[in-house]
Design a protein around this motif. Structure first.
Motif, PDB file in Angstrom:
ATOM      1  N   ASP A 194      38.749   6.952  87.043  1.00 17.37           N
ATOM      2  CA  ASP A 194      40.178   7.112  87.238  1.00 17.37           C
ATOM      3  C   ASP A 194      40.764   5.792  87.722  1.00 17.37           C
ATOM      4  OD1 ASP A 194      42.745   7.855  87.760  1.00 17.37           O
ATOM      5  OD2 ASP A 194      42.250   9.487  89.134  1.00 17.37           O
ATOM      6  N   LEU A 195      41.572   5.174  86.876  1.00 15.96           N
ATOM      7  CA  LEU A 195      42.156   3.881  87.237  1.00 15.96           C
ATOM      8  C   LEU A 195      43.166   4.004  88.372  1.00 15.96           C
ATOM      9  CD1 LEU A 195      42.699   2.140  83.790  1.00 15.96           C
ATOM     10  CD2 LEU A 195      41.172   1.411  85.627  1.00 15.96           C
ATOM     11  N   ASN A 196      43.850   5.134  88.455  1.00 12.75           N
ATOM     12  CA  ASN A 196      44.868   5.300  89.488  1.00 12.75           C
ATOM     13  C   ASN A 196      44.259   5.275  90.890  1.00 12.75           C
ATOM     14  OD1 ASN A 196      46.958   5.556  87.597  1.00 12.75           O
ATOM     15  ND2 ASN A 196      46.564   7.740  87.353  1.00 12.75           N
ATOM     16  N   SER A 197      43.168   6.029  91.069  1.00 11.67           N
ATOM     17  CA  SER A 197      42.527   6.074  92.385  1.00 11.67           C
ATOM     18  C   SER A 197      41.417   5.039  92.522  1.00 11.67           C
ATOM     19  CB  SER A 197      41.953   7.468  92.629  1.00 11.67           C
ATOM     20  OG  SER A 197      40.922   7.754  91.696  1.00 11.67           O
ATOM     21  N   ARG A 198      41.091   4.364  91.383  1.00 11.97           N
ATOM     22  CA  ARG A 198      39.987   3.401  91.354  1.00 11.97           C
ATOM     23  C   ARG A 198      38.686   4.027  91.869  1.00 11.97           C
ATOM     24  NH1 ARG A 198      42.984  -2.125  93.622  1.00 11.97           N
ATOM     25  NH2 ARG A 198      44.650  -2.146  92.037  1.00 11.97           N
ATOM     26  N   SER A 199      38.471   5.271  91.482  1.00 14.08           N
ATOM     27  CA  SER A 199      37.289   5.994  91.932  1.00 14.08           C
ATOM     28  C   SER A 199      36.951   7.079  90.911  1.00 14.08           C
ATOM     29  CB  SER A 199      37.550   6.605  93.315  1.00 14.08           C
ATOM     30  OG  SER A 199      36.360   7.159  93.838  1.00 14.08           O
ATOM     31  N   SER A 200      36.104   8.015  91.314  1.00 15.55           N
ATOM     32  CA  SER A 200      35.714   9.141  90.470  1.00 15.55           C
ATOM     33  C   SER A 200      35.620  10.392  91.329  1.00 15.55           C
ATOM     34  CB  SER A 200      34.371   8.877  89.779  1.00 15.55           C
ATOM     35  OG  SER A 200      34.484   7.846  88.825  1.00 15.55           O
ATOM     36  N   ASP A 215      19.756  29.420  79.820  1.00 16.57           N
ATOM     37  CA  ASP A 215      18.917  28.709  80.784  1.00 16.57           C
ATOM     38  C   ASP A 215      19.535  28.829  82.181  1.00 16.57           C
ATOM     39  OD1 ASP A 215      17.165  27.789  78.775  1.00 16.57           O
ATOM     40  OD2 ASP A 215      18.473  26.085  78.340  1.00 16.57           O
ATOM     41  N   LEU A 216      18.719  28.516  83.192  1.00 13.21           N
ATOM     42  CA  LEU A 216      19.237  28.497  84.557  1.00 13.21           C
ATOM     43  C   LEU A 216      20.087  27.245  84.755  1.00 13.21           C
ATOM     44  CD1 LEU A 216      16.330  29.681  86.886  1.00 13.21           C
ATOM     45  CD2 LEU A 216      18.048  31.009  85.683  1.00 13.21           C
ATOM     46  N   VAL A 217      21.287  27.434  85.307  1.00  9.43           N
ATOM     47  CA  VAL A 217      22.222  26.322  85.487  1.00  9.43           C
ATOM     48  C   VAL A 217      22.797  26.365  86.899  1.00  9.43           C
ATOM     49  CG1 VAL A 217      24.381  25.273  84.710  1.00  9.43           C
ATOM     50  CG2 VAL A 217      22.816  26.258  83.032  1.00  9.43           C
ATOM     51  N   LEU A 218      22.933  25.213  87.514  1.00 16.87           N
ATOM     52  CA  LEU A 218      23.573  25.077  88.823  1.00 16.87           C
ATOM     53  C   LEU A 218      24.632  23.992  88.745  1.00 16.87           C
ATOM     54  CD1 LEU A 218      23.511  25.636  92.016  1.00 16.87           C
ATOM     55  CD2 LEU A 218      22.165  23.542  92.095  1.00 16.87           C
ATOM     56  N   ARG A 219      25.810  24.278  89.297  1.00 19.76           N
ATOM     57  CA  ARG A 219      26.874  23.275  89.393  1.00 19.76           C
ATOM     58  C   ARG A 219      27.099  22.954  90.855  1.00 19.76           C
ATOM     59  NH1 ARG A 219      31.991  21.481  90.354  1.00 19.76           N
ATOM     60  NH2 ARG A 219      33.264  20.701  88.609  1.00 19.76           N
ATOM     61  N   THR A 220      27.013  21.686  91.204  1.00 17.39           N
ATOM     62  CA  THR A 220      27.267  21.280  92.578  1.00 17.39           C
ATOM     63  C   THR A 220      28.768  21.269  92.854  1.00 17.39           C
ATOM     64  OG1 THR A 220      27.495  18.917  92.122  1.00 17.39           O
ATOM     65  CG2 THR A 220      25.255  19.757  92.456  1.00 17.39           C
ATOM     66  N   PRO A 221      29.182  21.304  94.112  1.00 20.26           N
ATOM     67  CA  PRO A 221      30.593  21.075  94.418  1.00 20.26           C
ATOM     68  C   PRO A 221      30.994  19.658  94.007  1.00 20.26           C
ATOM     69  CG  PRO A 221      29.453  22.049  96.303  1.00 20.26           C
ATOM     70  CD  PRO A 221      28.397  21.663  95.311  1.00 20.26           C
ATOM     71  N   THR A 222      32.282  19.450  93.832  1.00 18.46           N
ATOM     72  CA  THR A 222      32.809  18.131  93.466  1.00 18.46           C
ATOM     73  C   THR A 222      33.068  17.312  94.730  1.00 18.46           C
ATOM     74  OG1 THR A 222      33.858  19.065  91.504  1.00 18.46           O
ATOM     75  CG2 THR A 222      34.650  16.918  92.255  1.00 18.46           C
ATOM     76  N   ILE A 223      32.621  16.062  94.702  1.00 16.49           N
ATOM     77  CA  ILE A 223      32.942  15.121  95.782  1.00 16.49           C
ATOM     78  C   ILE A 223      34.095  14.254  95.277  1.00 16.49           C
ATOM     79  CG2 ILE A 223      32.090  13.345  97.336  1.00 16.49           C
ATOM     80  CD1 ILE A 223      30.700  16.039  97.659  1.00 16.49           C
ATOM     81  N   HIS A 224      35.250  14.388  95.893  1.00 17.55           N
ATOM     82  CA  HIS A 224      36.447  13.732  95.374  1.00 17.55           C
ATOM     83  C   HIS A 224      36.553  12.281  95.854  1.00 17.55           C
ATOM     84  CE1 HIS A 224      38.170  17.315  93.529  1.00 17.55           C
ATOM     85  NE2 HIS A 224      37.723  17.983  94.576  1.00 17.55           N
ATOM     86  N   LYS A 225      36.973  11.419  94.913  1.00 14.43           N
ATOM     87  CA  LYS A 225      37.264  10.003  95.160  1.00 14.43           C
ATOM     88  C   LYS A 225      36.111   9.291  95.851  1.00 14.43           C
ATOM     89  CE  LYS A 225      42.255  10.782  95.303  1.00 14.43           C
ATOM     90  NZ  LYS A 225      43.516  10.633  96.062  1.00 14.43           N
ATOM     91  N   ASP A 226      34.964   9.326  95.179  1.00  8.84           N
ATOM     92  CA  ASP A 226      33.769   8.696  95.756  1.00  8.84           C
ATOM     93  C   ASP A 226      32.811   8.325  94.625  1.00  8.84           C
ATOM     94  OD1 ASP A 226      31.670   7.840  97.318  1.00  8.84           O
ATOM     95  OD2 ASP A 226      31.776   9.533  98.714  1.00  8.84           O
ATOM     96  N   THR A 227      32.481   7.041  94.522  1.00  2.70           N
ATOM     97  CA  THR A 227      31.509   6.587  93.522  1.00  2.70           C
ATOM     98  C   THR A 227      30.100   6.525  94.101  1.00  2.70           C
ATOM     99  OG1 THR A 227      32.021   4.288  94.064  1.00  2.70           O
ATOM    100  CG2 THR A 227      33.197   5.274  92.192  1.00  2.70           C
ATOM    101  N   ASN A 228      29.954   6.880  95.369  1.00  2.00           N
ATOM    102  CA  ASN A 228      28.642   6.990  96.017  1.00  2.00           C
ATOM    103  C   ASN A 228      28.553   8.356  96.709  1.00  2.00           C
ATOM    104  OD1 ASN A 228      27.650   4.149  95.569  1.00  2.00           O
ATOM    105  ND2 ASN A 228      29.462   3.689  96.808  1.00  2.00           N
ATOM    106  N   PRO A 229      28.615   9.425  95.924  1.00  2.00           N
ATOM    107  CA  PRO A 229      28.721  10.767  96.512  1.00  2.00           C
ATOM    108  C   PRO A 229      27.417  11.241  97.146  1.00  2.00           C
ATOM    109  CG  PRO A 229      28.444  10.924  94.146  1.00  2.00           C
ATOM    110  CD  PRO A 229      28.577   9.466  94.450  1.00  2.00           C
ATOM    111  N   GLU A 230      27.557  12.136  98.111  1.00  2.00           N
ATOM    112  CA  GLU A 230      26.404  12.746  98.770  1.00  2.00           C
ATOM    113  C   GLU A 230      26.606  14.261  98.760  1.00  2.00           C
ATOM    114  OE1 GLU A 230      23.970  12.470 103.020  1.00  2.00           O
ATOM    115  OE2 GLU A 230      25.310  10.847 102.377  1.00  2.00           O
TER     116      GLU A 230
END
Length: 582
Positions: free
Chosen positions: A88-94, A115-130
């Motif tokens: 995202d160019l506006n926030s300069r992040s992901s 198949d078994l599928v898991l979706r993690t929560p979204t970490i907003h505006k962070d290119t080094n998410p934890e």
């Protein structure tokens, strides 16, 4: 001397004439017999078509789960990622999240089983998410497993960009397996969005601190042997939940968020009305009873093609319903999520909060997947929205599910007594103190009953199996009084009418309306094929996101479809390469 044959005027003998007559007679008899057989076949075909119309293929499937010699419980931890590209160019992040898929060398009942599928929560505006998301799966065979993590950038107003893949192949596991301990895995950029990595490349040229390659940290360990019988993998933890909000669908259906149109108890001015719509997902601890296994019902000619993606029409309908599922279960920065202890009072209370206890006379539509994921939204028949089939949408066009239908929650006047006691009363069909509409709802699961049925024309769950669903839900939501009823039950219809009457009195809140499952019209199908919208829906779309509506009106708005097709092809290439040893 032999007698000479008597000659006829035309020169033919009696024997010749007799032969002709016999041949003609045989031909007539054969023709008549053929007509009779054809009539019989036609009648048989009509009888079979009539039988298929009343008993179309699908519904309950008693195919047993293939057995396996062993099974282990494995805990997978998705720790963090580093150096993800800016999308995202506006926030300069992901806004990164991970969709993880777990597979193993286990035979399925049918190849279409998901198949078994898991979706993690979204970490907003962070290119080094934890994330530190834990996924506990039982029934993993000793032959190992394959974990594929797809990293995406969430974009609620457009399609999500893929940021890359990480695939982990584990050849063998057991009680003595050393496991994976917070190991670093390079993210494959080949599967990533060209736009995201183009931005990353520009940033890398301008700064030496920016690197093109990202990484993902994972852990995996064996917790012990799983419970018998072996033969399938299923999720046992963590039991997470998601609440999805959509103001746009709220405007279309005319629904408001709970409490936004009511004043405070101090006599203040009413709160500002806020249109909203809520879709819910609740992961329950497995395993789901083996007998709860249902296939879609072929009650219309085009339904089979829609589920199996065969033919042009089938592929278009399938894609349209996938899009509708993503639209209803839309992830955004407003999405709420959390984790509760499995099979606990905490889980029961969280479920009651998601259905708003006994407020408003709500009725919900639900689908329970084979892995125990409960999806549900409020539903009704007063309004209309362009959805082909409610349970098809909720299942995300899955061919096989565990169960589906409708449910509602009522508050008991005497929580310590049986739900069918002679002096038992329930709200909302009767008013009594201790809860809505004049007081807050009591936060004790024992005060409520969950009435759940099998009212689903798409999958038509078997009524005789509802006691198994009741036992599973009683384990999942301790304290809650679970009552199961067949969709043909007259008392059930009366109870639903009472819910609807209360709904009219207390006003509409979070409300989702879809067409009846067993009344799909040809116009519904045609609208999906053409992708047409009503003027009202387009107007609400314009209110929600004017730019998006402009894109839809202009040619070339197929970015999401092209991206999904490209990713599917790339995944296939990657899988073939891995099987070939490359």
């Amino acid at each position: 001397m032999f007698d000479k044959e008597k000659q006829q005027p035309n020169g033919r003998s009696n024997r010749s004439l007799n032969g002709v007559n016999e041949s003609t007679q045989n031909s007539v008899e054969k023709h008549s017999t053929g007509k009779i057989e054809a009539a019989k076949d036609k009648l048989t075909d009509k009888q079979q078509k009539l039988k298929d119309k009343h008993n179309p293929p699908g519904g309950h499937d008693n195919t047993p789960i293939p057995t396996a010699r062993d099974g282990y419980t494995v805990k997978i931890t998705i720790h963090r990622a580093e150096s993800l590209p800016v999308s995202d160019l506006n926030s300069r992040s992901s806004d990164p999240y991970i969709q993880a898929t777990l597979t193993a060398a286990l035979s399925k009942r049918h190849k279409e089983d998901p198949d078994l599928v898991l979706r993690t929560p979204t970490i907003h505006k962070d290119t080094n998410p934890e994330w530190n998301t834990e996924w506990i799966v039982a029934g993993v065979p000793s032959s190992g497993f394959r974990l594929k993590c797809r990293l995406y950038d969430e974009d609620s107003s457009d399609h999500d960009d893929r940021l890359g893949n990480v695939t982990v192949n584990v050849g063998r596991i057991g009680l003595d397996w050393q496991g994976i301990k917070n190991e670093r895995f390079n993210i494959k950029k080949r599967m990533g969005s060209k736009r995201a990595y183009a931005i990353r490349g520009c940033a890398a040229m301008l700064s030496s601190n920016v690197h093109m390659g990202g990484a993902l940290w994972l852990s995996a360990e064996v917790l012990g042997e799983s419970e018998k019988p072996y033969g399938r993998m299923y999720t046992v933890g963590k039991t997470f939940w998601f609440k999805h909000y959509s103001p746009m669908i709220g405007r279309i259906a005319g629904t408001k968020a709970p409490g936004t149109s009511q004043g405070s108890q101090n006599g203040d001015k009413p709160k500002t009305e806020r249109y909203d719509f809520q879709a819910n997902q609740f992961q329950l601890q497995g395993p789901v009873p083996e007998e709860l296994y249902h296939r879609f019902v072929e009650f219309k000619p085009f339904v089979k093609g829609m589920f199996s993606k065969t033919g042009v029409r089938g592929r278009v309908l399938n894609r349209a319903l996938h899009h509708q599922h993503a639209r209803v279960y839309n992830f955004s920065n407003a999405t709420e999520n959390g984790i509760v202890k499995p099979r606990s009072k905490e889980a029961s209370l969280q479920f009651l909060k998601m259905v708003h206890y006994d407020e408003g006379g709500r009725i919900f539509t639900y689908v329970l997947t084979l892995d125990g994921l409960l999806r549900f939204t409020e539903t009704g028949k007063e309004f209309g929205i362009d959805l082909l089939s409610k349970h098809t949408m909720h299942s995300d066009v899955n061919i096989y599910i565990a169960c589906s239908g409708e449910f509602f929650v009522r508050r008991l006047k005497h929580p310590k007594k049986s739900t069918d006691a002679p002096d038992q009363a329930t709200h909302p069909n009767a008013d009594f103190p201790g809860g809505p509409p004049n007081a807050p709802p009591p936060e004790n699961p024992e005060n409520y009953e969950l009435v759940i049925d099998n009212d689903s024309g798409t999958y038509r769950p078997k009524g005789e199996l509802l006691p198994l669903l009741k036992d599973f839900l009683n384990q999942s939501f301790p304290g809650l009084h679970v009552v199961t009823k067949e969709c043909t039950d007259k008392e059930l219809e009366k109870m639903k009418d009472e819910q609807r009457e209360r709904k009219k009195k207390e006003g509409k809140n979070v409300h989702m309306v879809q067409n009846s499952d067993d009344e799909i019209s040809s116009s519904d199908e045609e609208n999906l094929v053409r992708g047409t919208k009503t003027k009202k829906q387009m107007a609400f779309d314009a209110l929600e996101d004017p730019g998006k509506v402009v894109k839809e009106l202009l040619p070339g708005g197929k970015g999401r479809e092209e991206r999904e097709q490209r990713e599917t092809a790339e995944d296939r290439v990657e899988a073939e390469g891995e099987r070939s040893g490359f």
